[in-house]
Design an enzyme around this catalytic site. Structure first.
Site, PDB file in Angstrom:
ATOM      1  N   ALA A 108       0.809  -1.324  -0.226  1.00 15.36           N
ATOM      2  CA  ALA A 108      -0.066  -0.006  -0.029  1.00 15.36           C
ATOM      3  C   ALA A 108       0.973   1.247  -0.108  1.00 15.36           C
ATOM      4  O   ALA A 108       2.114   1.207   0.321  1.00 15.36           O
ATOM      5  CB  ALA A 108      -0.800   0.202   1.383  1.00 15.36           C
ATOM      6  N   GLU A 119      -0.232   2.652   7.129  1.00 18.10           N
ATOM      7  CA  GLU A 119      -0.191   3.896   6.014  1.00 18.10           C
ATOM      8  C   GLU A 119      -0.677   5.131   6.608  1.00 18.10           C
ATOM      9  O   GLU A 119      -0.275   6.156   6.428  1.00 18.10           O
ATOM     10  CB  GLU A 119      -1.155   3.423   4.775  1.00 18.10           C
ATOM     11  CG  GLU A 119      -0.519   2.093   4.013  1.00 18.10           C
ATOM     12  CD  GLU A 119       0.847   2.084   3.837  1.00 18.10           C
ATOM     13  OE1 GLU A 119       1.472   3.146   3.557  1.00 18.10           O
ATOM     14  OE2 GLU A 119       1.456   0.911   3.702  1.00 18.10           O
ATOM     15  N   GLU A 130      10.136   4.756   7.464  1.00 17.35           N
ATOM     16  CA  GLU A 130       9.609   3.078   7.602  1.00 17.35           C
ATOM     17  C   GLU A 130       9.966   2.593   8.871  1.00 17.35           C
ATOM     18  O   GLU A 130       8.771   1.896   9.561  1.00 17.35           O
ATOM     19  CB  GLU A 130      10.198   2.428   6.388  1.00 17.35           C
ATOM     20  CG  GLU A 130       9.659   2.906   4.847  1.00 17.35           C
ATOM     21  CD  GLU A 130       8.052   2.880   4.627  1.00 17.35           C
ATOM     22  OE1 GLU A 130       7.536   2.235   5.757  1.00 17.35           O
ATOM     23  OE2 GLU A 130       7.694   3.835   3.969  1.00 17.35           O
TER      24      GLU A 130
HETATM   25 ZN   LIG Z   1       5.734   2.375   4.960  1.00 24.28          ZN
END
Ligand SMILES: [Zn+2]
Length: 854
Positions: free
Chosen positions: A259, A295, A317
């Protein structure tokens, strides 16, 4: 439409070469005239030269674009097309750049930039896809507000931010938050929405939508609830509120990743958002909840505060994976989540760290950034944050995070910025800790112990094996969570965190009446490999008594590994004491079913291969497979009399609910069913298959039957029932290969690539087949070499269609140096064959070269 790079080594980019862009981008206005093969994109961008710029070169990235016209302040100019973009002579003051380009979304099978998926337009711009839409400084440190007009005859036309106008054949959007181009998104197509709403803690009403193709409306409710839970959780735990009037999610069938967190318009691989009890398993539901949260959490950790350059990818991340893991732990079970994450880390990240693709969480060079969306950047990046939190404590962690959001909102940041907020909030010097970001490889920590006169001493020695480009490593800061148990099983020292900072270090515990049993690396407090001489008796003791659920599981896991390693190396029988311990635990109804299911799940065959390799043996995949089969068969026989009762006791009655409690019970029930199927000829599994009203139980029954080679009729019936559902069909494809015996795995996979429903253009389907091939350890590594050959052929064929997915799947070969010389020669030949392919993409070229050169 793909990058046809020459086979000479492509350009390498270095962190040390970073230079800011010489211009501010004040605003961006884009107009799209949609057409499948000839979309026109008009851009109007206001640039202002920076007074302090080191470099005034006006270079805009652009790839696979047909430039129609370029103007500065309304006057046509001639731009020079150069490698990877264009250059132009520009005024030394603020000016308006306008360009018109034409692109071909229908021919874009690489799925980067603007492309089409089942007649719908959609975009994927991270990392460097925006340059395939128009000429632009496509780098994350260039942030601007975007206004977008979409012209076309699609019923629904979406972009980032808030809608500002719409009429027959057009729609306009404005995103007030400055963002880098990689967060740009556009979607247009025949879509229907599942609506929802959320009121933020300060009372702002936010409209929520999940957009899907007509027919999928019934699969959105779970995702919508997950989104609302995520929004609430981020307010409660981090104090972070949503900042637009609208939040859209769109499901797309053809998507390279899971995603994408585009501002206000998240785009999801349909497998990561669509869910219904009839078509999704418990594991799917858990993953969907986690990815929606991930997300959404990016809105702050990634979007409001982004990365200065792609070397800093783990800044967004690692932190966001850490946050989504906290969320899942809160929504479900903290110990179960931790155990699942460590299993995944060992399966995906440890082999990366120990092989030719090893790189630090913040790499210092790359050729193709798409190749660095790795387990090291994501999962190890999250582990590093977990260690930081453990070292500074919870209060200091949230204090530092508050400072991070306060200080850096609206900025593009670095790992240095991130660590500085922790230093400023706590007064701690983190220069040694920072090595976790720059050193690759998994540290080994050797533990020895001593007991005399009431004093117990633990000595730790750390070292990290060489990795490509890093022969020597300095000692790191390792938080080692330790507890002590007395010989009768009582905990005599609660968990404390010892800070390892030197190559060799000792810690003493005084006032002990007898030699304790240590419980080391509780909660898996650091991503390291622990080396300690111990006995199966002590492991069984910890499995029975450890108060730390992770280490309790770990003791069982270590026992499982030891018995399987002994079976492979010495032809030993399965360890009787371990089988007894397992039986006791399975029957213990006081224990959490999800936990029992995890203890009952044997280590993967790849994990056994890795363990053998770490101990200096060459793993034999067939022997590892045989040991796994013998062990499971012996366990089934040992439990024979209690299996029917256990099966009945763990069967979940009543309507299906995808909650943690039910999922845990079903996981245990499925493990028991697979054992039972080895003894009853598949009777119970066939009954479960026939009566199941949800995918979890239907799939578990089918898997048990197919593994026992008794599922032919059910497999046919499953196909008939679900052939029109792409996501369920992915499961069917993968299961044929996962259940195949080693000697038939490659042939099964090859046959499936001829199936009418197989497609190179759909990454999910390609991964279902080729990922399952690589995941069947004994089948992929079968001595014939057929598995290697089939994967290589398919990667070569896919490369001209979709380089990104090809390159990532090349990693299936990364453990090649573990195996014997014959297998190494076979793999090397396949890698060389891939590398010799004419017109090979830059992505695949880099991955294969790295694997061959190490
Ligand atoms: Zn990510």
């Amino acid at each position: 439409m793909n990058d046809a790079a020459p086979n000479a080594a492509p350009q390498t980019f270095y962190l040390k070469d970073y230079k800011p862009f010489g211009y501010e981008v004040e605003s961006v206005k884009l107009t799209f005239q949609l057409s499948p093969n000839a979309t026109k994109v008009h851009s109007a961008i206001r640039f202002t030269p920076k007074a302090d710029a080191e470099d005034n070169r006006f270079f805009l990235h652009g790839e696979q674009l047909s430039l129609i016209s370029a103007k500065i302040d309304g006057t046509p100019v001639t731009a020079r097309l150069v490698d990877g973009g264009l250059e132009c002579d520009v005024p030394g003051r603020s000016f308006l750049w306008e360009a018109e380009v034409e692109i071909d979304p229908a021919a874009n099978t690489a799925l980067e930039g603007l492309y089409m998926s089942n007649g719908m337009y959609c975009t994927q711009c991270e990392a460097e896809g925006f340059r395939k839409i128009t000429y632009y400084p496509d780098r994350p440190d260039v942030m601007s507000t975007f206004t977008v007009r979409i012209e076309g005859d699609e019923p629904v036309m979406l972009s980032n931010g808030n809608p500002t106008g719409a009429g027959e054949g057009w729609a306009e959007w404005h995103d007030p938050w400055p963002k880098p181009a990689y967060l740009f998104a556009l979607v247009a197509g025949d879509l229907v929405n599942h609506p929802g709403s959320f009121t933020t803690k300060s009372g702002k009403d936010v409209e929520l939508n999940i957009w899907v193709r007509p027919g999928d409306e019934g699969k959105c409710a779970f995702g919508m609830e997950a989104l609302k839970k995520s929004m609430k959780w981020d307010e409660d735990v981090y104090g972070l509120e949503y900042d637009l009037d609208l939040f859209n999610i769109v499901a797309v069938d053809d998507f390279n990743m899971g995603a994408m967190e585009n501002k206000g318009l998240n785009i999801f691989n349909s497998s990561c958002v669509l869910a219904s009890p009839e078509t999704s398993t418990d594991a799917n539901f858990e993953r969907i909840e986690a990815i929606i949260a991930h997300e959404y959490f990016h809105n702050w950790t990634g979007n409001r505060i982004t990365c200065r350059d792609w070397f800093q990818l783990c800044l967004k991340e690692g932190l966001t994976v850490f946050r989504d893991a906290q969320f899942t732990a809160d929504m479900r079970s903290e110990p179960v989540k931790r155990i699942e994450d460590v299993i995944a880390l060992r399966a995906r990240q440890f082999p990366e760290d120990g092989g030719p693709l090893a790189h630090p969480p913040r790499p210092e060079e790359f050729q193709e950034i798409n190749n660095f969306y790795t387990a090291t950047v994501y999962e190890k990046g999250a582990e590093v944050i977990g260690m930081l939190k453990r070292l500074v404590g919870d209060d200091n962690y949230y204090k530092a995070l508050n400072l991070y959001f306060e200080r850096h909102d609206g900025q593009a940041c670095t790992i240095e910025d991130w660590l500085k907020v922790f230093e400023d909030a706590t007064g701690r010097d983190l220069s040694q800790f920072k090595l976790w970001y720059s050193q690759a490889g998994t540290p080994r920590v050797k533990v020895s112990e001593d007991y005399a006169d009431g004093t117990y001493t633990l000595t730790f020695e750390q070292s990290t094996p060489p990795t490509p480009g890093q022969p020597e490593k300095a000692p790191r800061v390792i938080p080692m969570a330790v507890g002590l148990l007395s010989p009768n099983g009582d905990e005599i020292r609660a968990t404390e965190v010892l800070e390892l900072t030197e190559a060799k270090q000792s810690f003493t515990f005084d006032g002990l009446a007898s030699k304790p049993v240590p419980s080391i690396l509780r909660e898996f407090s650091a991503p390291v490999i622990l080396e300690r001489e111990t006995t199966n008796a002590e492991r069984a003791f910890l499995l029975a008594h450890d108060t730390d659920p992770f280490n309790c599981w770990e003791a069982g896991n270590a026992l499982a590994k030891e018995t399987r390693v002994a079976m492979v190396l010495d032809g030993a029988a399965p360890d009787a004491a371990y089988l007894d311990a397992l039986e006791k635990l399975v029957r213990d109804d006081e224990q959490d079913p999800a936990f029992r299911a995890l203890v009952l799940s044997p280590p993967s065959q790849s994990d056994i291969a890795q363990t053998l390799h770490e101990r200096g043996h060459t793993p034999d995949p067939q022997k590892i497979y045989d040991a796994a089969e013998t062990f499971t068969q012996t366990l089934a026989q040992q439990l024979e009399t209690s299996l029917p009762r256990l099966y009945a006791a763990t069967t979940v009655e009543g309507p299906y609910v995808p909650d943690a409690d039910g999922a845990g019970k079903r996981a245990l029930n499925s493990r028991i069913l697979s054992l039972l199927t080895r003894l009853d000829g598949g009777e119970q599994a066939a009954r479960q298959y026939a009566s199941a009203d949800n995918m979890t139980q239907q799939y578990a029954a089918l898997a048990a039957l197919m593994k026992a080679e008794k599922g032919e009729a059910q497999s046919k019936a499953f196909f008939e029932q679900w052939q029109d559902d792409r996501l369920v069909m992915d499961k069917w494809f993968a299961l044929q290969i996962a259940c195949a015996a080693p000697e038939t795995t490659a042939a099964t996979a090859k046959e499936l690539t001829q199936h009418p429903l197989f497609s190179m253009k759909n990454p999910n389907r390609f991964r279902a087949v080729m990922g399952a091939l690589a995941g069947n350890h004994a089948g992929f590594h079968h001595a014939s070499g057929a598995g290697y050959q089939l994967l290589a052929e398919n990667l070569i064929a896919l490369d001209s269609v979709n380089p990104q997915t090809t390159a990532r799947m090349c990693a299936a070969f990364q453990t090649w140096k573990r195996y014997d010389s014959k297998r190494q020669a076979q793999i090397q030949a396949e890698l060389e064959r891939i590398l010799a392919t004419s017109g090979l993409s830059r992505d695949t070229h880099e991955m294969v070269s790295r694997m061959l050169s190490a």
